[in-house]
Enzyme design. Structure first.
Site, PDB file in Angstrom:
ATOM      1  N   HIS A   1       0.939  -1.003   0.198  1.00 30.98           N
ATOM      2  CA  HIS A   1       0.137  -0.103  -0.070  1.00 30.98           C
ATOM      3  C   HIS A   1       0.692   1.282   0.038  1.00 30.98           C
ATOM      4  O   HIS A   1       1.802   1.404   0.718  1.00 30.98           O
ATOM      5  CB  HIS A   1      -0.961   0.047   1.096  1.00 30.98           C
ATOM      6  CG  HIS A   1      -0.587   0.019   2.611  1.00 30.98           C
ATOM      7  ND1 HIS A   1      -0.088   1.102   3.220  1.00 30.98           N
ATOM      8  CD2 HIS A   1      -0.177  -1.226   3.527  1.00 30.98           C
ATOM      9  CE1 HIS A   1       0.281   1.010   4.550  1.00 30.98           C
ATOM     10  NE2 HIS A   1       0.191  -0.407   4.549  1.00 30.98           N
TER      11      HIS A   1
ATOM     12  N   ASP B   1       5.956   0.794   6.554  1.00 35.92           N
ATOM     13  CA  ASP B   1       4.553   0.719   6.388  1.00 35.92           C
ATOM     14  C   ASP B   1       4.076   1.621   5.593  1.00 35.92           C
ATOM     15  O   ASP B   1       3.457   2.315   6.287  1.00 35.92           O
ATOM     16  CB  ASP B   1       3.935   0.536   8.142  1.00 35.92           C
ATOM     17  CG  ASP B   1       2.491   0.040   7.965  1.00 35.92           C
ATOM     18  OD1 ASP B   1       2.058  -0.266   6.896  1.00 35.92           O
ATOM     19  OD2 ASP B   1       1.777   0.503   8.999  1.00 35.92           O
TER      20      ASP B   1
ATOM     21  N   GLU C   1      -5.080   2.190   2.548  1.00 35.24           N
ATOM     22  CA  GLU C   1      -5.307   0.932   3.428  1.00 35.24           C
ATOM     23  C   GLU C   1      -5.368   1.230   4.735  1.00 35.24           C
ATOM     24  O   GLU C   1      -6.178   0.545   5.572  1.00 35.24           O
ATOM     25  CB  GLU C   1      -3.899   0.030   3.042  1.00 35.24           C
ATOM     26  CG  GLU C   1      -3.864  -1.394   3.679  1.00 35.24           C
ATOM     27  CD  GLU C   1      -3.269  -1.258   5.081  1.00 35.24           C
ATOM     28  OE1 GLU C   1      -3.328  -2.572   5.726  1.00 35.24           O
ATOM     29  OE2 GLU C   1      -2.709  -0.050   5.622  1.00 35.24           O
ATOM     30  N   GLU C   2      -4.614   2.223   5.286  1.00 37.72           N
ATOM     31  CA  GLU C   2      -4.454   2.499   6.615  1.00 37.72           C
ATOM     32  C   GLU C   2      -5.954   2.793   7.532  1.00 37.72           C
ATOM     33  O   GLU C   2      -6.242   2.497   8.455  1.00 37.72           O
ATOM     34  CB  GLU C   2      -3.398   3.592   7.200  1.00 37.72           C
ATOM     35  CG  GLU C   2      -2.165   3.230   6.740  1.00 37.72           C
ATOM     36  CD  GLU C   2      -1.539   2.132   7.440  1.00 37.72           C
ATOM     37  OE1 GLU C   2      -2.111   1.596   8.340  1.00 37.72           O
ATOM     38  OE2 GLU C   2      -0.250   1.776   7.375  1.00 37.72           O
TER      39      GLU C   2
ATOM     40  N   ASP D   1       3.552  -6.376   3.313  1.00 35.47           N
ATOM     41  CA  ASP D   1       3.082  -5.394   4.338  1.00 35.47           C
ATOM     42  C   ASP D   1       3.308  -5.783   5.790  1.00 35.47           C
ATOM     43  O   ASP D   1       2.361  -5.617   6.485  1.00 35.47           O
ATOM     44  CB  ASP D   1       1.291  -5.099   4.091  1.00 35.47           C
ATOM     45  CG  ASP D   1       1.046  -3.627   4.896  1.00 35.47           C
ATOM     46  OD1 ASP D   1       1.755  -3.189   5.382  1.00 35.47           O
ATOM     47  OD2 ASP D   1      -0.396  -3.805   4.999  1.00 35.47           O
TER      48      ASP D   1
ATOM     49  N   HIS E   1       3.038   2.250  12.946  1.00 28.39           N
ATOM     50  CA  HIS E   1       2.061   3.569  13.189  1.00 28.39           C
ATOM     51  C   HIS E   1       2.800   4.436  14.184  1.00 28.39           C
ATOM     52  O   HIS E   1       1.907   5.299  14.882  1.00 28.39           O
ATOM     53  CB  HIS E   1       1.052   3.161  13.929  1.00 28.39           C
ATOM     54  CG  HIS E   1       0.153   2.300  12.595  1.00 28.39           C
ATOM     55  ND1 HIS E   1      -1.265   1.759  13.220  1.00 28.39           N
ATOM     56  CD2 HIS E   1       0.324   1.783  11.382  1.00 28.39           C
ATOM     57  CE1 HIS E   1      -1.640   1.167  11.876  1.00 28.39           C
ATOM     58  NE2 HIS E   1      -0.723   1.265  11.019  1.00 28.39           N
TER      59      HIS E   1
END
Length: 460
Positions: A275, A287, A320-321, A346, A418
Site C-alpha cells: 500500500h 509501513d 489501506e490504513e 505489508d 504507526h
C-alpha cells in the site's frame, strides 16, 4: 529435460528467449541469487520517503505520491500504468495533549487514534477509570464508567509472526466504541506496540453500532506504565484532555496499477503489491514503502529477464490504513477477472522466514518448486494451507482467489508500526535485498506455472 535440450540445440539462451511454460530451476536460481545484490527496492523506498514523506490517506501528499508512483513505474518500463480513483472519508488529526491534574500533576505523551472526536474547545477534565484488558471493559457496569475517562492497558508480546496484533489490536479497533456506549467521555489506551519509547502508536478505529464519537487516544507505552503506577496508588486520578481532531468530508484517493504483460493474455493474472499510503506520524518506510518497493523490484527483475507466461499486475493500493479502501475498490473493479494468485508485502522489510499458501489441494504439488527455490534463502514452508492472506488483498480474496504469502520476521515490526519512528533508517538494506530475492524466486516459478492454483473456498 527433452524440451530444455531442444531449446539449447536451437541456440536459445536465458536472456534471449522467453522462459518455457514452467521456469527452469537454474534460471530461477540465477534470478534469485542476482536479486541479493538488488538496489532498486532501496532506491524506491528512499525516494518515496524522502521526496513525498508521510502519505496520509486522502491527503494532498497521497495525491503527490500517486503521481510520483506513475512516473516511477513508467520510467522502469512497466506497461498499462494508470491510477484508479475513489473517494474516502478524510479525518484531520489536529492536536492532542493530556495531563494528570491529580493526585500527581504531570503531562502525558499520546496521539489521537483515527476518527477520534474532539474535546470541547477548552478541553475536558474527568476522573479516570482503569481496566487491564478489553474483556474487563466489556464486563464493566456502565454506571461505573459514565462521565469518566476510560484507560485500557495490556501487554503485547513481540513475536516473529506478529500473532499478538490481532487480539490485542481489538483494544484499539473496538475499545473506543465500547467505552462510548458505556457512557465514557473519552478513552485512553496503551499503544498497540511492543516498544518502550515515548513514541505513541496511532491506528484506525471506526465507531460501531451507533456509538457516539468521543476523544480516543493512544498513550506512549512508558506513559501507560506511568499511569498504571499512579492508579495503583489507590487515589482518585483526574485527567485533563484537549483534542482538536475532526472529520473533514470526502477526499480523493486511488490505486496505482502497472503490469508486466504475459505471453498468454488469456490466462489468469498474478497480482502483487503493497500500500502506498501511510500514517502521518513517520514517513511510512516500513509501513509500507518497502512493501511496494520489494514487489515492484521483483516484478521488474522478472520483466527484464524474459516475458513471463502470465501477466503480473503490480498494485500500489491507496488508503489501506483507514479501512482497506484500495482493496475494496480493486475488488469492485476487477473482481470478475480471473486471478492466478494474489500476494502482498505489508509487514516491514526484515528477513522473509516463511512461505504460506491458500491454494486448492490439487495445486499443493505445484508449491514444491516454489518452496525449493526459497529454501536457500532460509525460508521454510509452514502453517496450514488456507492460512495465507494479506490486508488489501483480503477483499478480493473473499471471492475465492488463491493467495501466496512470504512472511517477514515481525519481531521488531510493532516497535515501529504507526509511530514517528517509522523512518528510512529503520530499514536494513541486507534484509531488504533478501526480500527481493524471495519475491523474485516466487514470481519466477509461479508466474510461469500453467497449473491452476484454484479454485479455493471464498474467504469470510
Amino acid at each position: 529435460m527433452k524440451t530444455i535440450m531442444l531449446l539449447a540445440l536451437a541456440g536459445y539462451t536465458a536472456l534471449s528467449a522467453p522462459l518455457c511454460a514452467q521456469a527452469r530451476p537454474a534460471e530461477t536460481e540465477r534470478l534469485r541469487d542476482a536479486a541479493l545484490s538488488d538496489s532498486l527496492a532501496w532506491d524506491i523506498t528512499e525516494a518515496l520517503t524522502t521526496e513525498i514523506g508521510p502519505r496520509k490517506a486522502g491527503s494532498e501528499a497521497e495525491a503527490r505520491a500517486r503521481d510520483w508512483a506513475v512516473a516511477k513505474l513508467k520510467a522502469l518500463g512497466f506497461a498499462n500504468v494508470r491510477i484508479e480513483m475513489f473517494d474516502v472519508p478524510y479525518w484531520e488529526r489536529g492536536e492532542a495533549s493530556a495531563e494528570i491534574t491529580a493526585p500527581y500533576p504531570q503531562s502525558l505523551t499520546l496521539t489521537a487514534l483515527g476518527n477520534s472526536a474532539a474535546t470541547p474547545a477548552k478541553g475536558l477534565k474527568a476522573e479516570l477509570i482503569g481496566f487491564d484488558s478489553l474483556a474487563a471493559l466489556e464486563a464493566a457496569d456502565p454506571a461505573a464508567i459514565r462521565g469518566k475517562i476510560v484507560f485500557v492497558t495490556h501487554r503485547m508480546a513481540a513475536t516473529q509472526d506478529g500473532s499478538h496484533y490481532g487480539p490485542v489490536g481489538q483494544i484499539r479497533r473496538i475499545g473506543p466504541s465500547i467505552a462510548s456506549q458505556k457512557g465514557a467521555v473519552a478513552i485512553l489506551i496503551r499503544s498497540i506496540g511492543t516498544d518502550a519509547h515515548r513514541t505513541p502508536h496511532t491506528g484506525s478505529q471506526d465507531w460501531k453500532d451507533g456509538a457516539n464519537p468521543i476523544p480516543a487516544l493512544a498513550l506512549a507505552n512508558p506513559d501507560a506504565d506511568q499511569l498504571e503506577r499512579v492508579l495503583k496508588r489507590g487515589q482518585p486520578v483526574t485527567i485533563a484532555l484537549r483534542v482538536t481532531a475532526k472529520q473533514a468530508g470526502k477526499r480523493p484517493s486511488g490505486n496505482v496499477i502497472a503490469e508486466v504483460p504475459g505471453r498468454d493474455p488469456t490466462l489468469p493474472i498474478v497480482v502483487v503489491g503493497g500500500h502506498l499510503d501511510s500514517w502521518d506520524l513517520g514517513t511510512g518506510a516500513i509501513d509500507d514503502a518497502t512493501g511496494v518497493a520489494i514487489t515492484t523490484a521483483a516484478a521488474k527483475r522478472i520483466m527484464d529477464a524474459a516475458q513471463p507466461l502470465r501477466t503480473i499486475r503490480v498494485v500500489w493500493f491507496g488508503s489501506e490504513e483507514i479501512g482497506l479502501f484500495g482493496g475494496a475498490d480493486y475488488r469492485e473493479r476487477h473482481g470478475q477477472e480471473k486471478h492466478h494468485f494474489l500476494a502482498e508485502s505489508d509487514f516491514g522489510a526484515d528477513k522473509v522466514w516463511r512461505f504460506q499458501t491458500s491454494v486448492s489441494d490439487a495445486a499443493l504439488p505445484a508449491m514444491k518448486p516454489i518452496a525449493a527455490a526459497l529454501a536457500p534463502l532460509g525460508i521454510v514452508q509452514g502453517g496450514k494451507n488456507g492460512d495465507a492472506s494479506g490486508s488489501d488483498i483480503s477483499e478480493i480474496q473473499k471471492l475465492g482467489v488463491p493467495v501466496l504469502a512470504l512472511s517477514q520476521d515481525g519481531t521488531r515490526y510493532f516497535d515501529l508500526h504507526h509511530t514517528p519512528d517509522d523512518t528510512l533508517d529503520k530499514v536494513d538494506p541486507v534484509q531488504l535485498r533478501q526480500n527481493v530475492a524471495a519475491w523474485t524466486a516466487m514470481l519466477s516459478v509461479a508466474a510461469n506455472d500453467p497449473t491452476d492454483y484454484g479454485p479455493v473456498p471464498p474467504r469470510k
